[in-house]
Design an enzyme around this catalytic site. Structure first.
Site, PDB file in Angstrom:
ATOM      1  N   HIS A 167      46.216 -65.326  10.165  1.00 27.91           N
ATOM      2  CA  HIS A 167      47.577 -65.539   9.625  1.00 27.91           C
ATOM      3  C   HIS A 167      47.659 -66.943   9.011  1.00 27.91           C
ATOM      4  CE1 HIS A 167      51.915 -65.963   9.622  1.00 27.91           C
ATOM      5  NE2 HIS A 167      52.134 -64.883  10.339  1.00 27.91           N
ATOM      6  N   GLU A 271      47.377 -63.748   4.408  1.00 27.51           N
ATOM      7  CA  GLU A 271      46.744 -63.360   5.667  1.00 27.51           C
ATOM      8  C   GLU A 271      45.690 -62.280   5.435  1.00 27.51           C
ATOM      9  OE1 GLU A 271      49.882 -62.482   8.505  1.00 27.51           O
ATOM     10  OE2 GLU A 271      51.289 -63.663   7.315  1.00 27.51           O
TER      11      GLU A 271
HETATM   12  C1  BG6 Z   1      54.201 -62.553   9.142  1.00 29.82           C
HETATM   13  C2  BG6 Z   1      55.042 -61.316   9.279  1.00 29.82           C
HETATM   14  O1  BG6 Z   1      52.858 -62.207   9.158  1.00 29.82           O
HETATM   15  O2  BG6 Z   1      54.464 -63.422  10.228  1.00 29.82           O
HETATM   16  C3  BG6 Z   1      56.503 -61.727   9.303  1.00 29.82           C
HETATM   17  O3  BG6 Z   1      54.777 -60.408   8.222  1.00 29.82           O
HETATM   18  C4  BG6 Z   1      56.755 -62.738  10.411  1.00 29.82           C
HETATM   19  O4  BG6 Z   1      57.318 -60.576   9.467  1.00 29.82           O
HETATM   20  C5  BG6 Z   1      55.793 -63.892  10.248  1.00 29.82           C
HETATM   21  O5  BG6 Z   1      58.091 -63.178  10.347  1.00 29.82           O
HETATM   22  C6  BG6 Z   1      55.910 -64.940  11.352  1.00 29.82           C
HETATM   23  O6  BG6 Z   1      55.787 -64.351  12.610  1.00 29.82           O
HETATM   24  P1  BG6 Z   1      55.944 -65.206  13.909  1.00 29.82           P
HETATM   25  O7  BG6 Z   1      55.859 -64.252  15.066  1.00 29.82           O
HETATM   26  O8  BG6 Z   1      54.829 -66.204  13.930  1.00 29.82           O
HETATM   27  O9  BG6 Z   1      57.282 -65.887  13.823  1.00 29.82           O
END
Ligand code: BG6
Length: 299
Positions: A167, A271
């Protein structure tokens, strides 16, 4: 499993040191090729800057938590073994347990001036909603290129299915000027439109509002074109069939405690992933590797 908070079982190569005084255990890398920071918590690459780049390549929130019970906001969180909210259990952590778990450094070395660190997560970190026996290795190669290889090994006696994502948060000059190429014509699920199915046109992605898209059947490299920082970042990948593109924009950034209200123009997530219909099914004894190779060049 060996103690997750020690590095003494593994000899650290030249240029790698245990950071002093951090809230969570961290390795710092400083070589002629690059600098980097990696936390054991989540095997989280928090920073990387090759010597030829004039600014950090990865984005990190100034409001990030660095706590055992929270994910780190920025760098490269590892989403595993599910992506987003758990399908059945709303109390299970978003994006799986890997980014909340202590990983163990199990190998370290250096080849041609690039440092390689390997971290492992084992089944005793698994959750009741994903009770399978697995080994996950993250091999991080830190040089003029940042290479990430996530290897999942089924050590169970039954098959299992998982989702995964690197991510990655990238630092950009101003999201309004950024474009991302490599996903032209791809079909995607638009999460800001209740998961509507859409298709990217024949042009690069640009950003004018909250963007949260899961591009399916995408194996090509993505390129971030960033006139603000006068550079181009390429994310090439293998073993990955989905690509997630995310910027929270104004309101969602305000709603996140670990994301500064004014930080959203300076980042974009691209990602490298296997999610949704690209979830990976592994038979007992089998391994799956998903890799991303990140390069940056002046433009
Ligand atoms: C992204 C998702 O990968 O991560 C989003 O597609 C999400 O929907 C974002 O809001 C952040 O996620 P988190 O759990 O780290 O706040």
């Amino acid at each position: 499993m060996s103690s997750p908070h020690t590095f003494d079982a593994v000899a650290l190569p030249e240029g790698v040191a245990v950071a002093a005084g951090t809230a969570l255990p961290r390795l710092d890398v400083s070589t002629p090729q690059a600098t980097a920071q990696i936390y054991l918590h989540g095997a989280h690459v928090a920073a990387w800057q090759p010597a030829h780049a004039s600014a950090p390549v990865l984005w990190m929130s100034g409001q990030s938590h660095f706590r055992h019970d929270k994910p780190i906001r920025g760098g490269v969180p590892i989403c595993f073994p599910w992506f987003g909210p758990h399908a059945e259990d709303t109390t299970a952590p978003a994006h799986g347990f890997a980014r909340l778990s202590p990983w163990t450094l199990c190998d370290a070395g250096e080849v041609d001036g690039a440092v390689t660190l390997t971290f492992q997560l084992e089944s005793d970190n698994a959750s009741p909603v994903w009770p399978h026996h697995f080994h996950a290795d993250l091999r991080v190669t830190i040089g003029s290129i940042l290479k990430l290889d996530l290897v999942v090994h089924n050590v169970d006696d039954a098959p299992f299915t998982f989702e995964e994502a690197l991510h990655t948060y990238f630092a950009v000059g101003n999201i309004a000027q950024v474009t991302v190429s490599g996903l032209e014509h791809a079909h995607y699920l638009d999460k800001v439109a209740a998961g509507a199915s859409r298709q990217q046109g024949s042009y690069a992605i640009s950003f004018a509002g909250e963007t949260d898209r899961v591009y399916m059947d995408t194996t090509a490299a993505c390129i971030i074109h960033d006139p603000g920082l006068s550079r181009r970042i390429t994310i090439a990948k293998q073993g990955s069939a989905s690509t997630v593109v995310w910027n929270p924009w104004i309101q969602k950034a305000r709603n996140m405690a670990d994301f500064g209200d004014d930080e959203w123009p300076g980042m974009v997530c691209i990602e490298t992933a296997n999610v949704g219909k690209s979830a990976v099914r592994l038979r007992p004894g089998d391994r799956h590797t998903m890799s991303a190779a990140i390069t940056v060049e002046a433009a």
